[in-house]
Design an enzyme around this catalytic site. Structure first.
Site, PDB file in Angstrom:
ATOM      1  N   GLY A   1      42.391  44.835  33.889  1.00  9.58           N
ATOM      2  CA  GLY A   1      42.678  44.312  34.357  1.00  9.58           C
ATOM      3  C   GLY A   1      44.183  45.021  34.772  1.00  9.58           C
ATOM      4  O   GLY A   1      44.652  44.977  33.284  1.00  9.58           O
TER       5      GLY A   1
ATOM      6  N   ARG B   1      36.072  48.247  34.946  1.00  8.90           N
ATOM      7  CA  ARG B   1      35.728  47.452  33.776  1.00  8.90           C
ATOM      8  C   ARG B   1      33.558  48.100  33.691  1.00  8.90           C
ATOM      9  O   ARG B   1      33.373  48.247  34.762  1.00  8.90           O
ATOM     10  CB  ARG B   1      35.263  45.634  34.261  1.00  8.90           C
ATOM     11  CG  ARG B   1      36.542  45.003  33.720  1.00  8.90           C
ATOM     12  CD  ARG B   1      35.360  44.289  34.647  1.00  8.90           C
ATOM     13  NE  ARG B   1      37.340  43.166  34.469  1.00  8.90           N
ATOM     14  CZ  ARG B   1      38.454  43.106  33.712  1.00  8.90           C
ATOM     15  NH1 ARG B   1      37.827  43.297  32.503  1.00  8.90           N
ATOM     16  NH2 ARG B   1      39.519  41.922  34.033  1.00  8.90           N
TER      17      ARG B   1
ATOM     18  N   ASP C   1      42.054  42.426  25.392  1.00 15.77           N
ATOM     19  CA  ASP C   1      41.119  42.409  23.767  1.00 15.77           C
ATOM     20  C   ASP C   1      39.797  43.520  24.326  1.00 15.77           C
ATOM     21  O   ASP C   1      39.631  43.897  23.305  1.00 15.77           O
ATOM     22  CB  ASP C   1      40.954  40.444  24.235  1.00 15.77           C
ATOM     23  CG  ASP C   1      39.866  40.129  23.035  1.00 15.77           C
ATOM     24  OD1 ASP C   1      40.286  40.409  21.674  1.00 15.77           O
ATOM     25  OD2 ASP C   1      39.098  40.392  23.596  1.00 15.77           O
TER      26      ASP C   1
ATOM     27  N   THR D   1      48.203  43.365  29.473  1.00 15.12           N
ATOM     28  CA  THR D   1      47.433  42.652  29.805  1.00 15.12           C
ATOM     29  C   THR D   1      48.893  40.891  30.109  1.00 15.12           C
ATOM     30  O   THR D   1      49.163  41.043  29.287  1.00 15.12           O
ATOM     31  CB  THR D   1      46.838  41.570  28.702  1.00 15.12           C
ATOM     32  OG1 THR D   1      46.218  40.294  29.542  1.00 15.12           O
ATOM     33  CG2 THR D   1      47.326  41.511  27.231  1.00 15.12           C
TER      34      THR D   1
ATOM     35  N   ASP E   1      47.876  37.841  30.567  1.00 15.27           N
ATOM     36  CA  ASP E   1      47.525  36.977  30.284  1.00 15.27           C
ATOM     37  C   ASP E   1      48.873  36.901  28.786  1.00 15.27           C
ATOM     38  O   ASP E   1      48.943  35.254  28.355  1.00 15.27           O
ATOM     39  CB  ASP E   1      46.655  36.562  29.177  1.00 15.27           C
ATOM     40  CG  ASP E   1      46.281  36.182  30.847  1.00 15.27           C
ATOM     41  OD1 ASP E   1      46.769  35.430  31.923  1.00 15.27           O
ATOM     42  OD2 ASP E   1      44.651  36.836  30.756  1.00 15.27           O
TER      43      ASP E   1
ATOM     44  N   ASP F   1      47.408  37.252  25.667  1.00 20.25           N
ATOM     45  CA  ASP F   1      46.954  36.948  24.771  1.00 20.25           C
ATOM     46  C   ASP F   1      46.299  37.532  23.407  1.00 20.25           C
ATOM     47  O   ASP F   1      45.448  37.090  22.675  1.00 20.25           O
ATOM     48  CB  ASP F   1      45.769  36.460  24.929  1.00 20.25           C
ATOM     49  CG  ASP F   1      45.004  37.401  26.162  1.00 20.25           C
ATOM     50  OD1 ASP F   1      45.285  38.750  26.523  1.00 20.25           O
ATOM     51  OD2 ASP F   1      43.922  37.584  26.735  1.00 20.25           O
TER      52      ASP F   1
ATOM     53  N   ARG G   1      43.104  31.925  31.028  1.00 20.15           N
ATOM     54  CA  ARG G   1      41.961  31.117  30.231  1.00 20.15           C
ATOM     55  C   ARG G   1      41.932  30.296  28.790  1.00 20.15           C
ATOM     56  O   ARG G   1      41.076  29.317  28.582  1.00 20.15           O
ATOM     57  CB  ARG G   1      40.415  31.782  30.685  1.00 20.15           C
ATOM     58  CG  ARG G   1      40.219  32.314  32.157  1.00 20.15           C
ATOM     59  CD  ARG G   1      38.997  33.443  32.522  1.00 20.15           C
ATOM     60  NE  ARG G   1      38.623  33.303  33.411  1.00 20.15           N
ATOM     61  CZ  ARG G   1      38.691  33.988  34.137  1.00 20.15           C
ATOM     62  NH1 ARG G   1      39.657  34.926  33.623  1.00 20.15           N
ATOM     63  NH2 ARG G   1      38.348  34.131  35.342  1.00 20.15           N
TER      64      ARG G   1
END
Length: 320
Positions: A10, A71, A102, A125, A127, A129, A171
């Protein structure tokens, strides 16, 4: 020396600033940089071209990624990684810089382990994360985008005495929701790290009604609970008027913030320095206590996920 840079997964604000930093910092040391179009898929296909200082002009302020991203299911296979390694060898590439999250890092880990490719991962990213680093590229900008939306929504919710549930990305990690809720003054934040307690949330909203406040903002991380369920459950328990909105890909775009531009530049320079210094294997860069750090990629990916419980508690306290 020759290095290549790609963006994968992303997109995130700050990726262009990182590309620019890699190219210009490398150029200062007479290192030739190849840009890989469309991530690992482009690497397999051999879509590489030389990047100059001029080619990265006027991109530091732009969201998205100049190199585009994609991707690649093929790269997840041994044969796909083998082909990518052949392409790097054909162009005489000494090291690869991967900007992504990730999944992108795991791809770099695999091609390094299986085919000896030297590479550095830059965390990009929204997120936030990746637990080994305090912040990832794009997170700060995405939070500011969410806060801007919350500010606008509060005006209209207050006018109509309504509660709005704002779903943001996240998520597995609730950082985007938590930081957005705290800085946007939301009444409730819902994150995947904490089990949803509809009764507790309902009591909080009804207590606000008793104080004369009919409107409110609930920030929901997409991994916490289904949006439709949240609205229906809370409406049934409180009888209040609800609306909902999914911010979606709006969070990904836009000009990167000052924080993301500076972070991208620092991380890009660090990535080049690691390759210049003759590192082996694959490493990642990050930021801890405002210092740029680097770690072995395997160690970084194995850092356990942790929630900032103090910040979560603070958000709940100040929203009462």
């Amino acid at each position: 020396m020759k290095i290549a840079v790609l963006t994968s997964g992303g997109d995130a604000p700050g990726m262009n600033a990182a590309i620019r930093a890699v190219v210009r910092y490398a150029d200062y040391y007479d290192i030739e940089v190849y840009g890989v179009e469309r991530g690992y898929a482009g690497l397999i296909a051999g879509n590489l071209s030389i990047m100059s200082r001029r080619s990265v002009s006027d991109i530091i302020q732009r969201g998205g990624t100049k190199l585009r991203t994609a991707r690649s299911a093929e790269f997840e296979t041994y044969e796909g990684q083998k082909q990518a390694a052949k392409v790097l060898s054909f162009y005489g590439i000494d090291g690869l810089v991967v900007i992504g999250g990730d999944g992108s890092f795991r791809g770099l880990q695999a091609i390094s382990k299986n085919f000896g490719v030297k590479g550095v991962g830059i965390p990009g990213t929204i997120d936030n994360d990746l637990s080994y680093t305090d912040y990832t590229l794009g997170f700060d900008t995405a939070v500011n985008t969410c806060v801007s939306a919350i500010n606008n929504l509060r005006d209209t919710m207050s006018s109509h005495d309504r509660v709005v549930v704002v779903q943001v990305m996240g998520r597995r990690c609730g950082d985007l929701a938590l930081y957005s809720a705290l800085s946007g003054g939301a009444e409730v934040v819902m994150v995947p790290e904490h089990k949803t307690d509809y009764d507790k949330i309902s009591r909080k909203l009804l207590k606000n009604v008793e104080k004369g406040k009919q409107s409110g903002i609930i920030v929901l991380a997409e991994g916490a609970s289904p949006l439709d369920e949240v609205v229906s459950e809370l409406k049934a328990r409180t009888g209040l008027s609800f609306r909902s909105i999914v911010l979606g890909h709006l969070q990904r775009g836009g000009a990167p913030s000052m924080a993301d531009r500076v972070l991208a530049t620092r991380m890009g320079a660090k990535a080049v320095d690691l390759l210049r210094d003759g590192m082996v294997g694959a490493r990642v860069v990050g930021i801890k206590d405002n210092a740029i750090i680097d770690m072995d990629i395997e160690d970084a990916l194995n850092v356990p996920r942790h929630t900032n419980e103090a910040l979560y508690e603070l958000a709940n306290i100040v929203s009462r």
